[in-house]
Design an enzyme around this catalytic site. Structure first.
Site, short mmCIF file in Angstrom:
data_model
loop_
_atom_site.label_atom_id
_atom_site.label_comp_id
_atom_site.label_asym_id
_atom_site.label_seq_id
_atom_site.Cartn_x
_atom_site.Cartn_y
_atom_site.Cartn_z
CB VAL A 14 -11.33 13.02 27.80
CG1 VAL A 14 -9.82 12.80 27.87
CG2 VAL A 14 -12.06 11.82 28.41
N GLY A 132 -8.22 3.96 30.91
CA GLY A 132 -8.13 5.36 31.31
C GLY A 132 -6.78 5.80 31.84
CG ASP A 199 -15.94 0.25 26.84
OD1 ASP A 199 -15.76 1.35 26.32
OD2 ASP A 199 -15.33 -0.13 27.87
CE LYS A 203 -12.33 0.80 27.87
NZ LYS A 203 -13.23 0.96 29.02
N1 HSE Z 1 -17.58 3.45 29.33
C1 HSE Z 1 -16.31 3.03 29.82
C2 HSE Z 1 -16.46 2.31 31.15
C3 HSE Z 1 -15.34 4.14 30.04
O1 HSE Z 1 -17.56 2.21 31.69
O2 HSE Z 1 -15.46 1.81 31.62
C4 HSE Z 1 -14.67 4.57 28.78
O3 HSE Z 1 -13.97 3.54 28.18
#
Ligand code: HSE
Length: 426
Positions: A14, A132, A199, A203
């Site tokens: 990034v 993203g 993850d 979020k």
């Molecule tokens: N590893 C994450 C995904 C991307 O597979 O969406 C970064 O947050």
């Protein structure tokens, strides 16, 4: 023309995308801000060489960033908790605004970082930390600030969406698809945080905090991953008219919040069901705006960098004391216990195929107050697979029933279950 220096921490996927965008879009950024926003210094603690950066730009010392009066905005892209927390805090304390993509840090330490930003009247922006390139945080914070969002359904992890999409399309087994995804670069060498749901949980903590105006941390988000989803479940989903997705689900129920991540059956005509491959999407529901869906890449160098650069522009364009506040959690909303949430379930059990077994199982669900919507039994010699879909019921009642059913001598192994979402309106 006023110059705004940017200090970049981390020059990986990034970070290098941010460097490229600041260079290549300098004209557009100048038109959008009326200022010359430029890359002043890049810090990579481990040390590095990059042919697209002059040696004068590079440092291995964070002090060179935090003590540089020409740097007004620090972009943290090193990820993880330490030293990112210390670096961001030092930058905010030094009066510099911070832009980050660090979801784990924001979802666990957002509170203290927002406080530091309040004290020094600086900005903390984190659009790239969730979904993203898709500007969902800006939409929730600004465009929908006055709308009461009641539910968020999110496909917020690209790795798991890629894996589940490939399992759906090819009928392949989970392990084979994960290996293939790693070979193609769609999954990390260690995909634990992705496939285990952490993850996505980070979020969802960030998105629900903003949508519900109340702090939700990573620890508040119960999460299940996709490791137990089988090709058999996929085939059943397809035959019943569903697809399986790893969903982030945030709901306001009786004025309280419930935020979770789990694999779910979604009707195949639900807008999220068509989100395939590594793409992400967030589906918002509210009585005021009905339904809104935001769709796009959840990762990748330049897509994520575009969210970071958007945040830089937002900071430059926001007057001190302007309307875009750092922390939008001005309420203290309680959590709604998951055991009381009414959910619909798909169940799969292996049972002995002999008289009275189905009767015993359905009797247990009846005694627990759980209503069965459909049952399909497929016999294989003396063993049968029983697939059931339940009407919505409190999760405690469903789990209680499953514990009793799993304890029957005629039931082989543990019953597996997947929730069903997206069938009811707001
Ligand atoms: N590893 C994450 C995904 C991307 O597979 O969406 C970064 O947050």
């Amino acid at each position: 023309m006023e110059r705004i220096g940017v200090g970049l921490l981390g020059y990986g996927t990034v970070g290098s995308g941010v460097g490229k965008l600041l260079r290549e879009s300098a004209g557009e950024i100048q038109l959008a801000t009326g200022k010359d926003v430029y890359l002043r210094r890049v810090c990579e603690v481990a040390g590095f060489t990059h042919s697209d950066l002059g040696s004068a730009l590079i440092t291995s010392s964070f002090d060179d960033i935090v003590s540089d009066p020409q740097i007004q905005i620090v972009v943290e892209l090193i990820g993880g908790i330490h030293p990112a927390l210390e670096f961001q805090t030092a930058a905010l304390n030094a009066g510099k605004s911070v832009v980050t993509a660090n979801k784990q840090l924001i979802s666990q330490h957002g509170h203290e970082l927002f406080e530091a930003a309040e004290v020094t009247h600086t900005h903390l922006r984190f659009e790239a930390s969730a979904v993203g390139a898709v500007p969902v945080i800006k939409v929730l914070r600004e465009s929908l600030a006055a709308a009461q969002v009641q539910r968020i359904f999110g496909i917020v992890n690209g790795t798991t969406n890629y894996v589940l999409s490939a399992m759906t399309d090819t009928g392949a087994a989970y392990d084979d698809v994960v290996r293939q995804a790693q070979a193609l670069g769609f999954a990390e060498a260690d995909p634990t945080e992705d496939v285990g749901g952490k993850d996505a949980a980070a979020k969802m903590a960030i998105l629900s905090s903003i949508a519900f105006h109340s702090r939700v941390t990573l620890a508040d988000v119960q999460h299940e991953g996709i490791t137990a989803v089988t090709a058999t479940d996929m085939a059943h989903a397809r035959s019943f008219g569903y697809v399986i997705k790893l969903l982030g689900v945030a709901k306001l129920i009786d004025g309280r919040m419930n935020v979770r991540v789990y694999p779910a059956f979604l009707p195949k005509d639900h807008p999220l069901a068509g989100v395939k491959g590594a793409y992400n999407a967030v589906f918002l529901e509210s009585e005021s705006f009905d339904k809104i869906m935001l769709f796009g890449p959840g990762a990748g160098s330049v897509p994520t960098a575009s969210a970071v650069v958007g945040d830089i522009i937002s900071i430059v364009n926001t007057a001190p004391g302007g309307f875009v506040r750092n922390c939008t959690c001005y309420k203290d909303v309680a959590f709604y216990p998951s055991e009381r949430v009414e959910s619909s379930f798909y169940l799969r059990l292996q049972v002995e195929d002999k008289p009275g077994v189905l009767g015993k199982i359905t009797a247990i669900f009846g005694e627990e107050g759980v209503s069965i919507r459909s049952v399909v039994q497929t016999g294989r010699s003396d063993s049968a697979e029983l697939v059931m879909v339940l009407h919505p019921a409190p999760e405690a009642a469903v789990m209680g029933s499953l514990a009793r059913v799993g304890g029957l001598a005629e039931v082989q192994g543990s019953p597996s279950f997947i929730r069903v979402e997206g069938e009811d309106g707001v």
